[in-house]
Enzyme design. Structure first.
Site, short mmCIF file in Angstrom:
data_model
loop_
_atom_site.label_atom_id
_atom_site.label_comp_id
_atom_site.label_asym_id
_atom_site.label_seq_id
_atom_site.Cartn_x
_atom_site.Cartn_y
_atom_site.Cartn_z
CB SER A 114 -0.91 0.01 1.23
OG SER A 114 -1.53 1.27 1.36
CG HIS A 115 0.37 4.69 -2.65
ND1 HIS A 115 0.14 3.58 -3.42
CD2 HIS A 115 0.83 5.65 -3.49
CE1 HIS A 115 0.43 3.88 -4.69
NE2 HIS A 115 0.86 5.12 -4.75
CB VAL A 116 -1.26 4.51 3.65
CG1 VAL A 116 -1.34 5.20 5.01
CG2 VAL A 116 -1.87 5.40 2.58
CG ASP A 155 -2.45 1.19 -2.34
OD1 ASP A 155 -1.53 1.04 -3.14
OD2 ASP A 155 -2.37 1.93 -1.34
#
Lengths: 194, 124
Positions: free
Chosen positions: B11-13, B68
């Site tokens: 994920s980016h987060v 994502d």
């Protein structure tokens, strides 16, 4: 012909250019993306500078690969794997040829494969493809590069964050096309096509 | 006993990458689940290096990878090219896809059948 000295000079010029245009690149990315292209490219080029500083008298392959790995690990956004793949493809092939037209063509193929974009999708490909074509006919100029980047303004985005906006992306320059414009302008300035 | 196929979440987060495995572990205690989130500086984005590390930390030799958004797939593909493990990337809804796979792997369902159930979740 691309040499290690040219790449070193090219990357220093590109680093300065990105430092100057960081805010503008992020501003371009704000209406159609996530507003971080300038910061991402700055982080990437800082990584490139730091990595190149550690090399002493590198050959062409080493310097291209070092640039690729720094961009891949530091940029963060989509530009990282895309620019990283471009330099990795050049590193892989630079023992066979040092001609800019041939190396940039292989880099472009890598970018297209990695991102799935083609000409007209409002991406960096819309600068890379005409640059390769111009190099093949010895007619690359700063004007042609800028014209290619400016041409993304009227296109509908088909790839990347901007594609979620579809038709609404028309009227905005593609930030990746503009950073690619700077990359090739710096290449000419570094003496890459003399 | 740890299952032969593992799961990797990208994920980016960082918090998203950390949170999804917690959800999956509820249904898949024996599936090795590792994740990579954020850039090397833990900012929003992805890092091929962190993804490689998630492949290495996973106890399984064959991995199912879920991600994502756009650029995380590019970094995933770069990491796959640099890794010795067999990694399959799925263009499915991240949470629902990974949860489906975790549930089925825990129940020893064959990969082909897992993939058949993932197919309708393809959204990208």
């Amino acid at each position: 012909m691309i040499t290690a000295e040219i790449v070193d000079k090219w990357m220093k010029l590109f680093y300065s250019k990105i430092s100057e245009q960081k805010a503008y690149l992020s501003e371009l990315d704000t209406p159609i993306g996530d507003g971080d292209h300038g910061n991402n490219m700055m982080r990437g080029m800082q990584g490139v500078e730091d990595s190149l500083d550690k090399l002493s008298d590198p050959d062409l392959k080493t310097i291209l690969k070092t640039v690729a790995m720094a961009l891949i690990s530091k940029v963060g956004g989509a530009a990282g794997p895309l620019y990283g793949t471009a330099f990795l493809e050049m590193a892989k092939n630079c023992e066979k040829t040092q001609a800019p037209a041939e190396l940039f063509k292989l880099a472009l193929e890598g970018i297209k494969k990695r991102g799935g974009a083609t000409t007209g999708d409002k991406t960096m490909v819309d600068v890379w493809a005409p640059v390769v074509t111009s190099l093949e006919t010895d007619s690359l100029s700063v004007e042609k590069i800028k014209e290619a980047a400016d041409g993304t303004k009227d296109l509908v985005a088909k790839k990347g964050r901007a594609s979620y906006l579809g038709e609404r992306s028309v009227g905005h320059l593609d930030p990746g096309a503009v950073s690619s414009q700077y990359l090739f302008e710096c290449f000419i300035e570094a003496g890459g096509i003399r | 006993m740890t299952k032969k196929i593992g799961i990797v979440i990208v994920s980016h987060v960082p918090e998203v990458a950390k949170g999804i495995p917690e959800l999956l572990e509820q249904v898949a205690a024996d599936v090795s689940i590792t994740s990579a989130g954020g850039t090397d500086d833990n900012e929003i984005g992805t890092s091929a290096g962190k993804i490689m590390d998630a492949f290495e930390r996973n106890k399984a030799q064959e991995l199912l990878a879920f991600y994502d958004l756009g650029s995380s797939k590019m970094n995933l593909e770069l990491a796959v090219e640099m890794s010795d493990k067999k990694v399959n990337i799925y263009d499915v809804a991240l949470v629902e896809g990974a949860y489906t796979a975790a549930t089925l792997l825990e129940a020893d369902v064959a990969l082909a059948d897992v993939e058949e159930q993932l197919a309708p979740l393809k959204i990208k």
